[in-house]
Motif scaffolding. Structure first.
Motif, PDB file in Angstrom:
ATOM      1  N   ASP A 101       0.852  -1.181   0.000  1.00 56.68           N
ATOM      2  CA  ASP A 101       0.000   0.000   0.000  1.00 56.68           C
ATOM      3  C   ASP A 101       0.891   1.234   0.000  1.00 56.68           C
ATOM      4  O   ASP A 101       1.744   1.390   0.879  1.00 56.68           O
ATOM      5  N   ARG A 103       0.411   4.086   0.933  1.00 59.18           N
ATOM      6  CA  ARG A 103       0.294   4.882   2.164  1.00 59.18           C
ATOM      7  C   ARG A 103       1.195   4.344   3.266  1.00 59.18           C
ATOM      8  O   ARG A 103       1.413   5.007   4.268  1.00 59.18           O
ATOM      9  N   SER A 120      -2.996   7.365  -9.846  1.00 63.27           N
ATOM     10  CA  SER A 120      -3.324   6.667  -8.608  1.00 63.27           C
ATOM     11  C   SER A 120      -3.126   7.503  -7.359  1.00 63.27           C
ATOM     12  O   SER A 120      -3.183   6.978  -6.262  1.00 63.27           O
ATOM     13  N   PHE A 123      -6.778   9.771  -4.369  1.00 64.42           N
ATOM     14  CA  PHE A 123      -8.053   9.083  -4.160  1.00 64.42           C
ATOM     15  C   PHE A 123      -8.326   8.763  -2.700  1.00 64.42           C
ATOM     16  O   PHE A 123      -9.388   8.263  -2.365  1.00 64.42           O
ATOM     17  N   PHE A 124      -7.361   9.044  -1.838  1.00 64.88           N
ATOM     18  CA  PHE A 124      -7.536   8.754  -0.421  1.00 64.88           C
ATOM     19  C   PHE A 124      -8.091   9.989   0.277  1.00 64.88           C
ATOM     20  O   PHE A 124      -8.173  11.069  -0.313  1.00 64.88           O
ATOM     21  N   ASP A 125      -8.435   9.834   1.541  1.00 64.01           N
ATOM     22  CA  ASP A 125      -8.815  11.017   2.307  1.00 64.01           C
ATOM     23  C   ASP A 125      -7.559  11.854   2.545  1.00 64.01           C
ATOM     24  O   ASP A 125      -6.445  11.463   2.163  1.00 64.01           O
ATOM     25  N   HIS A 126      -7.718  13.006   3.147  1.00 62.40           N
ATOM     26  CA  HIS A 126      -6.613  13.940   3.331  1.00 62.40           C
ATOM     27  C   HIS A 126      -5.430  13.275   4.056  1.00 62.40           C
ATOM     28  O   HIS A 126      -4.273  13.427   3.639  1.00 62.40           O
ATOM     29  N   GLU A 127      -5.711  12.540   5.109  1.00 63.93           N
ATOM     30  CA  GLU A 127      -4.637  11.888   5.871  1.00 63.93           C
ATOM     31  C   GLU A 127      -3.943  10.808   5.037  1.00 63.93           C
ATOM     32  O   GLU A 127      -2.727  10.651   5.108  1.00 63.93           O
ATOM     33  N   GLY A 128      -4.696  10.068   4.240  1.00 67.68           N
ATOM     34  CA  GLY A 128      -4.108   9.048   3.372  1.00 67.68           C
ATOM     35  C   GLY A 128      -3.206   9.660   2.310  1.00 67.68           C
ATOM     36  O   GLY A 128      -2.109   9.164   2.047  1.00 67.68           O
ATOM     37  N   ASN A 129      -3.659  10.760   1.708  1.00 66.64           N
ATOM     38  CA  ASN A 129      -2.837  11.449   0.707  1.00 66.64           C
ATOM     39  C   ASN A 129      -1.566  12.013   1.330  1.00 66.64           C
ATOM     40  O   ASN A 129      -0.484  11.934   0.739  1.00 66.64           O
ATOM     41  N   VAL A 132       0.983   9.250   1.756  1.00 67.03           N
ATOM     42  CA  VAL A 132       1.687   8.949   0.509  1.00 67.03           C
ATOM     43  C   VAL A 132       2.808   9.957   0.289  1.00 67.03           C
ATOM     44  O   VAL A 132       3.963   9.584   0.023  1.00 67.03           O
TER      45      VAL A 132
END
Length: 145
Positions: A101, A103, A120, A123-129, A132
């Motif tokens: 993953d 992230r 790619s 596409f995640f929420d703010h914390e996920g982005n 990354v």
């Protein structure tokens, strides 16, 4: 009738990223052009390491390897990572391939550059982005791009 839901890795990854993609006329030339563009814009030199995040079946990583770079291909789908490993081996180029993953990448000051070429990111929420971006930053050598 039993309905079986197949996820990205079990069905769509191979169907979309390998079968469908390979049917697009001129896709090989496009992939070479993308890799050449990245090498030029990022100022990469032979032997330098590049991280190809969300690499799919590793087509750009293979082009980076053909150009003398040392790519690491990283994707969520184990099926795509395995396809990339197999294709690199068939072509006689070295590509380090890993499934995981984005992230949760855990590289530290290893790469001269990193790319995300497959639509790619974001596409995640703010914390996920942010995770990354933090992982990419940590993966780069000082001065990495």
């Amino acid at each position: 009738m039993q309905k079986v839901a197949l996820g990205w890795d079990e069905f769509w990854a191979e169907l979309f990223r390998i079968r469908h993609r390979s049917s697009i006329p001129g896709i090989e030339q496009y992939d070479r052009m993308v890799a050449e563009f990245c090498i030029e814009v990022l100022g990469l030199e032979t032997g330098q390491e590049i991280l190809d995040i969300a690499c799919g079946a590793g087509v750009h990583s293979i082009e980076f390897a053909k150009a003398g770079l040392r790519p690491t291909a990283f994707d969520l789908a184990e099926s795509l990572v395995n396809a990339g490993k197999q294709r690199a081996q068939e072509l006689g180029v070295e590509v380090n391939c890993y499934a995981g993953d984005m992230r949760e990448m855990d590289y530290h000051e290893r790469f001269h550059a990193a790319v995300i070429l497959s639509h790619s990111f974001g596409f995640f929420d703010h914390e996920g982005n942010k995770a990354v971006l933090r992982g990419v930053y940590n993966a780069l050598l000082p001065g990495g791009r």
